[in-house]
Motif scaffolding. Structure first.
Motif, PDB file in Angstrom:
ATOM      1  N   PHE A   7      38.146   2.344  50.183  1.00 29.31           N
ATOM      2  CA  PHE A   7      38.254   1.162  49.974  1.00 29.31           C
ATOM      3  C   PHE A   7      38.350   0.449  48.488  1.00 29.31           C
ATOM      4  CE2 PHE A   7      39.384  -3.330  50.347  1.00 29.31           C
ATOM      5  CZ  PHE A   7      41.203  -2.553  50.202  1.00 29.31           C
ATOM      6  N   ARG A   8      39.074   0.319  47.768  1.00 28.90           N
ATOM      7  CA  ARG A   8      38.829  -0.346  46.864  1.00 28.90           C
ATOM      8  C   ARG A   8      40.236  -2.370  46.980  1.00 28.90           C
ATOM      9  NH1 ARG A   8      39.916   3.770  41.821  1.00 28.90           N
ATOM     10  NH2 ARG A   8      41.635   2.632  42.231  1.00 28.90           N
ATOM     11  N   PRO A   9      39.228  -3.554  47.269  1.00 30.43           N
ATOM     12  CA  PRO A   9      39.488  -4.392  47.316  1.00 30.43           C
ATOM     13  C   PRO A   9      40.522  -4.134  45.495  1.00 30.43           C
ATOM     14  CG  PRO A   9      37.114  -4.907  45.957  1.00 30.43           C
ATOM     15  CD  PRO A   9      37.292  -3.215  46.332  1.00 30.43           C
ATOM     16  N   VAL A  10      40.355  -4.085  44.665  1.00 32.20           N
ATOM     17  CA  VAL A  10      40.978  -4.332  43.540  1.00 32.20           C
ATOM     18  C   VAL A  10      41.227  -2.917  42.297  1.00 32.20           C
ATOM     19  CG1 VAL A  10      41.034  -5.208  40.445  1.00 32.20           C
ATOM     20  CG2 VAL A  10      39.842  -6.433  42.977  1.00 32.20           C
ATOM     21  N   LEU A  11      42.750  -3.258  42.398  1.00 33.45           N
ATOM     22  CA  LEU A  11      42.937  -1.525  41.747  1.00 33.45           C
ATOM     23  C   LEU A  11      43.659  -2.507  40.262  1.00 33.45           C
ATOM     24  CD1 LEU A  11      45.121   0.291  44.935  1.00 33.45           C
ATOM     25  CD2 LEU A  11      42.832   0.751  43.652  1.00 33.45           C
ATOM     26  N   ASP A  12      43.251  -1.092  39.778  1.00 37.44           N
ATOM     27  CA  ASP A  12      43.374  -1.283  38.179  1.00 37.44           C
ATOM     28  C   ASP A  12      44.862  -0.748  37.604  1.00 37.44           C
ATOM     29  OD1 ASP A  12      44.078  -2.575  35.148  1.00 37.44           O
ATOM     30  OD2 ASP A  12      41.424  -1.362  34.410  1.00 37.44           O
ATOM     31  N   ARG A  53      46.918  -4.465  41.033  1.00 35.84           N
ATOM     32  CA  ARG A  53      46.541  -4.914  42.113  1.00 35.84           C
ATOM     33  C   ARG A  53      45.616  -5.660  43.209  1.00 35.84           C
ATOM     34  NH1 ARG A  53      48.582   0.717  44.272  1.00 35.84           N
ATOM     35  NH2 ARG A  53      48.251   1.235  43.001  1.00 35.84           N
ATOM     36  N   VAL A  54      45.675  -6.495  43.440  1.00 38.32           N
ATOM     37  CA  VAL A  54      44.589  -7.809  44.801  1.00 38.32           C
ATOM     38  C   VAL A  54      44.827  -6.900  45.827  1.00 38.32           C
ATOM     39  CG1 VAL A  54      43.212  -9.466  44.930  1.00 38.32           C
ATOM     40  CG2 VAL A  54      44.420  -9.077  43.269  1.00 38.32           C
ATOM     41  N   GLU A  55      43.726  -5.835  46.005  1.00 35.34           N
ATOM     42  CA  GLU A  55      43.781  -5.115  47.684  1.00 35.34           C
ATOM     43  C   GLU A  55      43.689  -6.528  48.585  1.00 35.34           C
ATOM     44  OE1 GLU A  55      46.444  -2.719  48.345  1.00 35.34           O
ATOM     45  OE2 GLU A  55      47.293  -2.963  46.684  1.00 35.34           O
ATOM     46  N   GLU A  56      42.791  -6.881  48.274  1.00 34.00           N
ATOM     47  CA  GLU A  56      41.831  -8.182  49.753  1.00 34.00           C
ATOM     48  C   GLU A  56      41.338  -8.671  48.614  1.00 34.00           C
ATOM     49  OE1 GLU A  56      37.976  -6.709  51.636  1.00 34.00           O
ATOM     50  OE2 GLU A  56      37.531  -7.075  49.755  1.00 34.00           O
ATOM     51  N   THR A  58      40.676 -11.800  50.972  1.00 30.33           N
ATOM     52  CA  THR A  58      38.970 -12.355  51.612  1.00 30.33           C
ATOM     53  C   THR A  58      38.167 -11.443  51.965  1.00 30.33           C
ATOM     54  OG1 THR A  58      38.583 -13.742  53.570  1.00 30.33           O
ATOM     55  CG2 THR A  58      40.527 -12.991  53.775  1.00 30.33           C
ATOM     56  N   PRO A  59      37.231 -11.480  52.402  1.00 28.83           N
ATOM     57  CA  PRO A  59      36.239 -12.273  51.247  1.00 28.83           C
ATOM     58  C   PRO A  59      36.878 -11.523  50.220  1.00 28.83           C
ATOM     59  CG  PRO A  59      35.084 -10.294  51.562  1.00 28.83           C
ATOM     60  CD  PRO A  59      36.272 -10.504  52.781  1.00 28.83           C
ATOM     61  N   PHE A  60      37.532 -12.939  48.351  1.00 32.85           N
ATOM     62  CA  PHE A  60      37.921 -13.208  47.723  1.00 32.85           C
ATOM     63  C   PHE A  60      37.107 -11.580  45.994  1.00 32.85           C
ATOM     64  CE2 PHE A  60      39.991 -13.609  43.735  1.00 32.85           C
ATOM     65  CZ  PHE A  60      40.942 -13.260  43.794  1.00 32.85           C
ATOM     66  N   PRO A  61      37.993 -10.599  45.836  1.00 30.43           N
ATOM     67  CA  PRO A  61      36.786  -9.523  44.917  1.00 30.43           C
ATOM     68  C   PRO A  61      36.557 -10.119  43.757  1.00 30.43           C
ATOM     69  CG  PRO A  61      39.254  -9.131  45.468  1.00 30.43           C
ATOM     70  CD  PRO A  61      39.371 -10.419  45.921  1.00 30.43           C
ATOM     71  N   ARG A  62      35.690 -11.740  43.702  1.00 36.80           N
ATOM     72  CA  ARG A  62      35.688 -11.666  42.408  1.00 36.80           C
ATOM     73  C   ARG A  62      35.344 -10.659  41.533  1.00 36.80           C
ATOM     74  NH1 ARG A  62      35.747 -17.267  42.359  1.00 36.80           N
ATOM     75  NH2 ARG A  62      35.648 -18.444  43.976  1.00 36.80           N
ATOM     76  N   ARG A  63      34.237  -9.868  42.098  1.00 35.92           N
ATOM     77  CA  ARG A  63      33.881  -9.211  40.558  1.00 35.92           C
ATOM     78  C   ARG A  63      34.013  -8.133  39.962  1.00 35.92           C
ATOM     79  NH1 ARG A  63      28.943  -5.885  42.603  1.00 35.92           N
ATOM     80  NH2 ARG A  63      29.557  -6.566  44.615  1.00 35.92           N
ATOM     81  N   GLU A  64      34.526  -7.482  41.077  1.00 38.30           N
ATOM     82  CA  GLU A  64      35.954  -6.029  40.780  1.00 38.30           C
ATOM     83  C   GLU A  64      36.546  -6.941  39.909  1.00 38.30           C
ATOM     84  OE1 GLU A  64      34.337  -7.533  43.568  1.00 38.30           O
ATOM     85  OE2 GLU A  64      33.856  -5.505  45.160  1.00 38.30           O
ATOM     86  N   LEU A  65      37.727  -8.225  40.144  1.00 34.54           N
ATOM     87  CA  LEU A  65      38.377  -8.310  39.875  1.00 34.54           C
ATOM     88  C   LEU A  65      38.502  -8.803  38.135  1.00 34.54           C
ATOM     89  CD1 LEU A  65      41.779  -8.924  39.165  1.00 34.54           C
ATOM     90  CD2 LEU A  65      41.581 -11.530  40.210  1.00 34.54           C
ATOM     91  N   PHE A  66      36.923  -9.615  37.731  1.00 32.21           N
ATOM     92  CA  PHE A  66      36.690  -9.965  36.591  1.00 32.21           C
ATOM     93  C   PHE A  66      36.462  -8.301  36.198  1.00 32.21           C
ATOM     94  CE2 PHE A  66      32.800 -10.498  33.945  1.00 32.21           C
ATOM     95  CZ  PHE A  66      33.866 -11.585  32.837  1.00 32.21           C
ATOM     96  N   HIS A  67      35.681  -7.506  36.559  1.00 29.75           N
ATOM     97  CA  HIS A  67      35.317  -6.789  35.894  1.00 29.75           C
ATOM     98  C   HIS A  67      36.358  -5.835  35.038  1.00 29.75           C
ATOM     99  CE1 HIS A  67      33.895  -2.724  34.616  1.00 29.75           C
ATOM    100  NE2 HIS A  67      34.603  -1.825  35.183  1.00 29.75           N
ATOM    101  N   VAL A  68      37.855  -5.543  35.899  1.00 28.10           N
ATOM    102  CA  VAL A  68      39.560  -5.566  35.539  1.00 28.10           C
ATOM    103  C   VAL A  68      39.910  -6.267  34.737  1.00 28.10           C
ATOM    104  CG1 VAL A  68      41.644  -4.442  36.288  1.00 28.10           C
ATOM    105  CG2 VAL A  68      39.375  -3.841  37.924  1.00 28.10           C
ATOM    106  N   LEU A  69      39.821  -7.102  34.490  1.00 25.21           N
ATOM    107  CA  LEU A  69      40.564  -8.441  33.193  1.00 25.21           C
ATOM    108  C   LEU A  69      39.819  -8.540  32.444  1.00 25.21           C
ATOM    109  CD1 LEU A  69      41.578 -11.472  36.080  1.00 25.21           C
ATOM    110  CD2 LEU A  69      42.433  -9.832  35.548  1.00 25.21           C
ATOM    111  N   SER A  70      38.247  -8.231  32.528  1.00 29.02           N
ATOM    112  CA  SER A  70      38.070  -7.939  31.974  1.00 29.02           C
ATOM    113  C   SER A  70      38.180  -6.806  30.524  1.00 29.02           C
ATOM    114  CB  SER A  70      36.618  -8.360  31.081  1.00 29.02           C
ATOM    115  OG  SER A  70      35.547  -7.443  32.124  1.00 29.02           O
TER     116      SER A  70
END
Length: 192
Positions: A7-12, A53-56, A58-70
């Motif tokens: 499972f990945r909480p954020v999908l690019d 896509r944010v798949e999760e 809570t807990p909010f995947p800050r690190r994973e989303l930041f990595h994708v957005l950057s």
């Protein structure tokens, strides 16, 4: 889940070929992704859009989303897109968390239904019309963002040309204009 998967909480966006060309990042949660992805593939300016896509939540995947957005350093427009009314979907929860991850100059826009007392109107034709409106709105203004990208590119090229020596620019210009003319070619080959 199948063996060897996780499972990945954020999908690019798997269709993004050049992250530097992306001007708009759409952030979405849920099945709305598939409608947006279809519209992106049909849009001639779709290469300038990334759908994350944010798949999760809570807990909010800050690190994973930041990595994708950057990855999208040239993006100037960040949009949360949801089907649910503004007061019923994940926007209220996710927006402040996402805003904290965006570059300082960036804002997070909302595209979706207005606040509504019910989760949906209950009228199929109205629901379909609202869905079409919000998916279309997600791509509105894209032409202007791409124009900004082109203008930035032209400005960079002009700066690079200014850094060239003026004599070499003139010589290159004259050479280019006259190189295929017989008179110029004959004059270049003579020993005067």
């Amino acid at each position: 889940m199948s063996p060897g998967t996780c499972f990945r909480p954020v999908l690019d966006d798997p269709t993004t070929r050049d992250p530097r060309a992306v001007k708009r990042v759409m952030i979405v949660s849920g099945k709305l992704y598939y409608d947006l992805a279809k519209l992106k593939s049909e849009n001639p300016l779709g290469e300038h859009v990334a759908i994350v896509r944010v798949e999760e939540l809570t807990p909010f995947p800050r690190r994973e989303l930041f990595h994708v957005l950057s990855r999208y350093a040239n993006a100037t427009d960040f949009v949360w897109v949801q089907e649910e009314p503004r007061n019923a979907g994940a926007y209220a929860f996710a927006a402040p968390r996402i805003k904290s991850l965006l570059p300082k100059h960036a804002e997070l826009r909302y595209v979706g239904r207005s606040e509504y007392a019910a989760t949906c109107s209950g009228i199929e034709t109205q629901q379909a019309a609202e869905h079409m409106q919000l998916t279309t709105e997600a791509f509105d203004g894209l032409r202007g963002l791409v124009a900004d990208l082109v203008i930035d590119s032209i400005a960079i090229q002009r700066e690079q040309q200014k850094q060239l020596k003026p004599a070499s620019v003139i010589a290159a210009s004259v050479s280019h204009r006259w190189s295929n003319r017989a008179v110029y070619a004959a004059a270049q080959s003579s020993d005067h």
